[in-house]
Design a protein around this motif. Structure first.
Motif, short mmCIF file in Angstrom:
data_model
loop_
_atom_site.label_atom_id
_atom_site.label_comp_id
_atom_site.label_asym_id
_atom_site.label_seq_id
_atom_site.Cartn_x
_atom_site.Cartn_y
_atom_site.Cartn_z
N HIS A 61 0.85 -1.20 0.00
CA HIS A 61 0.00 0.00 0.00
C HIS A 61 0.88 1.25 0.00
N HIS A 63 1.53 5.22 -2.48
CA HIS A 63 0.96 6.15 -3.46
C HIS A 63 2.09 6.82 -4.22
N LYS A 158 -9.27 -0.89 -6.07
CA LYS A 158 -9.27 -0.14 -4.82
C LYS A 158 -10.57 0.64 -4.65
N HIS A 214 -5.96 -0.35 6.44
CA HIS A 214 -6.14 0.55 7.59
C HIS A 214 -6.75 -0.21 8.77
N ASP A 275 1.29 2.57 3.53
CA ASP A 275 0.50 3.70 3.03
C ASP A 275 1.38 4.95 2.99
ZN ZN Z 1 -3.63 4.85 0.83
#
Ligand code: ZN
Length: 377
Positions: A61, A63, A158, A214, A275
């Protein structure tokens, strides 16, 4: 003559159930052998004595669509040098913006990159507007066509099922994501938090192999824990059905209090991901090593944390053969770690801190047999 020998370290490779002193031999960009007392000369030797040697980490995960998604960071600056040789972008792009992610990021960065396709056309494009709140942006057919045209790099679908991001559309964005995933035989990655419907109703929609990210967030209303701090029955049921629980620490989705309660009840994450994005890379995440170090502090073993950031992600999504392992013939992606005995203050997303005495630091990174960086020789 081998290209590289990594000698003297303790090798952790969950795919071989290996956690023992061993050398790693590399030839032509691939792992040639792992074991003790391996014969043969090598052009270059890295002395990993006192260090830990693992497959290059796989971060499920991240970005990495810099310049297009407001979350974007540059993978080759923030992933690869920090031991993450493979990263999966978690929905920064939808069908309308995916061609750019492919051409200008995935095909350009040295970090091996894959992606979850966002079910909404524009992906995660603006802080100010929910990406799935307007039904004109939900186009199942275009999402399916984009997956079909990019099967080599799209590994899942997603959806962020949050009040603000889905607006008045309720669970439709999630149901659309599941339709895309069903048609293309891929997993869904579901972002939870401030959900418009009870978490257990969302979990009930998921299929075996789908991924909740999460998972260890701090929440009263919609976390994995009920208001009394017990793991919700629907969460245990979902795990029983084969739904996977990922960390996705980020800037808002990891709580030490939740983590301590979940782990005390034997609820370990299936995968540990960062993340990592624009709002978490300068803290409280910094890199995936920070998240692994937090789980060491919380009581997981080195084997457990390394397995959850190497082999486990490759079992959650389908990547090129051998990634996340040091099996013979696997791409020679390797990270070498020091477990530094030093005082460190870890912070979660609620500003809560823990004082720890050790943390993992990558001291060398090898990708495809090339030494990307090394503090060793
Ligand atoms: Zn994310």
């Amino acid at each position: 003559m081998y290209d590289l020998r990594i000698t003297g370290g303790t090798v952790f490779d969950a795919s071989q159930d290996l956690a023992a002193p061993a050398d790693v031999l590399v030839q032509d960009g691939q792992v040639a052998a792992v074991g003790a007392d391996l014969p043969g000369e090598a052009r270059r030797t890295l002395d990993a004595t006192g260090r830990y040697v693992t497959p290059g980490l796989v971060d499920l995960h991240t970005h990495v669509y810099w310049g297009v998604s407001h979350y974007g960071i540059v993978a080759d600056e923030t992933c690869l040098p920090r031991g993450v040789t493979t990263a999966v972008d978690a929905g920064s792009a939808g069908a309308g913006t995916f061609p750019g992610l492919r051409r200008y990021v995935i095909e350009q960065q040295r970090t091996r990159l894959y992606a979850f396709l966002h079910v909404a056309l524009a992906g995660m494009f603006a802080q100010e507007v929910g990406e799935s709140a307007d039904e004109r942006l939900l186009d199942v057919d275009r999402a399916i066509a984009t997956v079909e045209a990019n099967r080599d790099v799209i590994v899942g679908v997603k959806i962020r099922q949050t009040d603000r991001l889905v607006g008045s559309l309720g669970t439709r964005p999630l149901r659309d994501a599941i339709r895309v995933a069903e048609t293309t035989d891929l997993p869904v990655m579901l972002h939870i938090g401030n959900t418009p419907v009870p978490l257990e109703d969302l979990l009930a929609l998921l299929r075996p192999g789908d991924i909740v990210t999460h998972s260890f967030r701090g929440a009263v209303r919609d976390g994995l824990l009920d208001p009394d701090g017990r793991v919700r029955p629907g969460v245990l049921e979902a795990r029983e059905r084969g739904i996977k629980f990922d960390i996705g620490h980020g800037s808002g989705s990891f709580s030490f209090d939740s983590a301590e309660r979940l782990l005390a009840q034997g609820f370990l994450p299936d995968t540990i991901s960062s993340d990592l994005h624009h709002y978490s890379v300068t803290g409280p995440v910094y890199d995936l090593a920070n998240v692994l170090s937090k789980f060491l502090f919380l009581g997981l073993s080195l084997e457990q944390v390394f397995a959850r950031a190497t082999l486990a992600p490759t079992q959650a999504v389908t990547l090129a053969d051998g990634l996340g392992t040091l099996g013979t013939g696997a791409p020679a992606d390797v990270a070498i770690w020091e477990l530094r005995d030093e005082a460190v203050t870890f912070m979660d997303c609620l500003g809560h801190t823990r004082e720890a005495m050790r943390q993992l630091e990558p001291v060398a990174v090898i990708q495809g047999g090339q030494v990307v960086r090394s503090e060793l020789e």
